[in-house]
Design a protein around this motif. Structure first.
Motif, PDB file in Angstrom:
ATOM      1  N   VAL A 122      64.917  27.423  17.570  1.00 59.20           N
ATOM      2  CA  VAL A 122      65.021  29.054  17.166  1.00 59.20           C
ATOM      3  C   VAL A 122      65.403  29.255  15.523  1.00 59.20           C
ATOM      4  O   VAL A 122      64.224  30.022  15.460  1.00 59.20           O
ATOM      5  N   VAL A 123      65.739  29.556  14.879  1.00 59.02           N
ATOM      6  CA  VAL A 123      66.249  29.784  13.158  1.00 59.02           C
ATOM      7  C   VAL A 123      64.883  29.446  13.027  1.00 59.02           C
ATOM      8  O   VAL A 123      64.551  29.661  11.730  1.00 59.02           O
ATOM      9  N   VAL A 126      60.997  29.347  15.343  1.00 57.01           N
ATOM     10  CA  VAL A 126      61.197  30.853  15.518  1.00 57.01           C
ATOM     11  C   VAL A 126      61.009  31.936  14.179  1.00 57.01           C
ATOM     12  O   VAL A 126      59.761  32.668  14.111  1.00 57.01           O
ATOM     13  N   TRP A 127      61.979  32.010  14.056  1.00 61.61           N
ATOM     14  CA  TRP A 127      62.516  32.725  13.328  1.00 61.61           C
ATOM     15  C   TRP A 127      62.206  32.396  11.665  1.00 61.61           C
ATOM     16  O   TRP A 127      61.594  33.654  11.261  1.00 61.61           O
ATOM     17  N   LEU A 128      61.964  31.646  10.904  1.00 61.38           N
ATOM     18  CA  LEU A 128      61.626  31.661  10.113  1.00 61.38           C
ATOM     19  C   LEU A 128      60.628  30.462   9.324  1.00 61.38           C
ATOM     20  O   LEU A 128      59.492  30.979   8.562  1.00 61.38           O
ATOM     21  N   ARG A 131      57.407  33.142   8.121  1.00 64.68           N
ATOM     22  CA  ARG A 131      57.694  34.276   7.284  1.00 64.68           C
ATOM     23  C   ARG A 131      58.170  33.902   5.938  1.00 64.68           C
ATOM     24  O   ARG A 131      58.049  34.259   4.699  1.00 64.68           O
ATOM     25  N   ASN A 135      62.315  28.569   5.203  1.00 63.28           N
ATOM     26  CA  ASN A 135      62.164  27.882   6.293  1.00 63.28           C
ATOM     27  C   ASN A 135      62.885  27.174   6.330  1.00 63.28           C
ATOM     28  O   ASN A 135      63.670  26.953   7.273  1.00 63.28           O
TER      29      ASN A 135
END
Length: 285
Positions: A122-123, A126-128, A131, A135
């Motif tokens: 997830v971290v 999905v999140w990093l 972006r 990451n």
């Protein structure tokens, strides 16, 4: 099909996480653990890491299709079909592994096993990953939780040595992965993934790798001052020295050959550190 499943569950990464958890268990002072506890720790860490690895491939099919290194993964080729079944399998593996760890080991060990999978799936995924170039730095904490799980299985109250070993894994991951990312720079640039080499260039990334590895080696020596012996120190210094040497070579020429040599040096560094830890515990304790 077996090869495809090994690929899907990223069992090579899971095996590394399993080994770090077992070594942390061996290095943590306290009660004697049973063979059953050792087996349960090994399998639950491996299965939880496998579930996170499979989710990573399930979620990133679009990116994997754009990169030469990953376009043969089973969800990309269609050997496996994305859908509710695979999400159920992935989540089920994580749930079962965490539940068994909670029952046989303890709640803290189970929590760290869960957090290791959560940070990767997830971290990081999905999140990093899409972006920020940070990451792999933040998501790399996934490996640290495997170390903490091994230590917590012995004593839920963490002591300095396992905390330091967890920090070693935290700083090891960026140097390990950025070396590979330098070698695979064109792939990440083509896929639009903001890995450090893709946005800052190989030469700059190589310098960052060296700086990070210096911190890594410094932290890896610290357990010697908190009870580990000379065999541990020998493994930390020899492996760390070789990794730094390959980093320096990569700064001189940040091409694919030196980047891959640095990547493999990271595996040698971690292996020597783990071997030194085990020998130190078996011979000097």
């Amino acid at each position: 099909m077996i090869k495809q499943l090994v690929n899907l569950f990223k069992l090579r990464i899971g095996f590394i996480m399993m080994l770090t958890a077992l070594v942390a268990m061996a290095a943590t002072p306290g009660r004697s653990v049973t063979l059953t506890e050792m087996i349960v720790l090994a399998l639950t860490v491996l299965v939880a890491a496998a579930s996170a690895g499979a989710f990573n491939q399930y979620y990133e099919t679009d990116l994997d299709a754009l990169m030469a290194r990953t376009r043969n993964r089973p969800f990309v080729t269609g050997v496996l079909t994305k859908g509710p079944f695979w999400l159920m399998v992935i989540n089920g593996l994580l749930f079962v592994s965490v539940a068994i760890a909670a029952v046989v080991l303890n709640g803290m060990a189970a929590l760290y096993i869960f957090l290791g999978a959560f940070f990767y799936a997830v971290v990081y995924t999905v999140w990093l990953k899409r972006r920020t170039w940070m990451n792999i730095v933040i998501g790399g904490a996934s490996g640290s939780f495997a170390v903490l799980a091994g230590a917590a299985a012995v004593d839920p109250v963490l002591t300095p040595v396992p905390i330091q070993l967890a920090l070693v894994l935290f700083f090891w991951t960026p140097s390990h992965f950025w070396s590979l990312a330098i070698a695979q720079n064109k792939d990440y640039a083509a896929a639009g993934v903001p890995m450090l080499p893709a946005i800052a260039g190989n030469e700059y990334a190589a310098k960052v790798v060296l700086g990070n590895t210096l911190i890594l080696v410094g932290i890896s020596i610290m357990p010697y001052f908190y009870g580990m012996g000379w065999l541990y120190l020998l493994g930390a210094v020899s492996g760390g020295g070789y990794f730094l040497y390959r980093n320096l070579k990569m700064i001189q020429d940040a091409g694919r050959k030196n980047a891959m040599a640095s990547f493999f040096a990271s595996l040698i560094q971690l292996s020597l550190l783990l071997i030194g830890t085990v020998l130190d515990v078996l011979i000097l304790s």
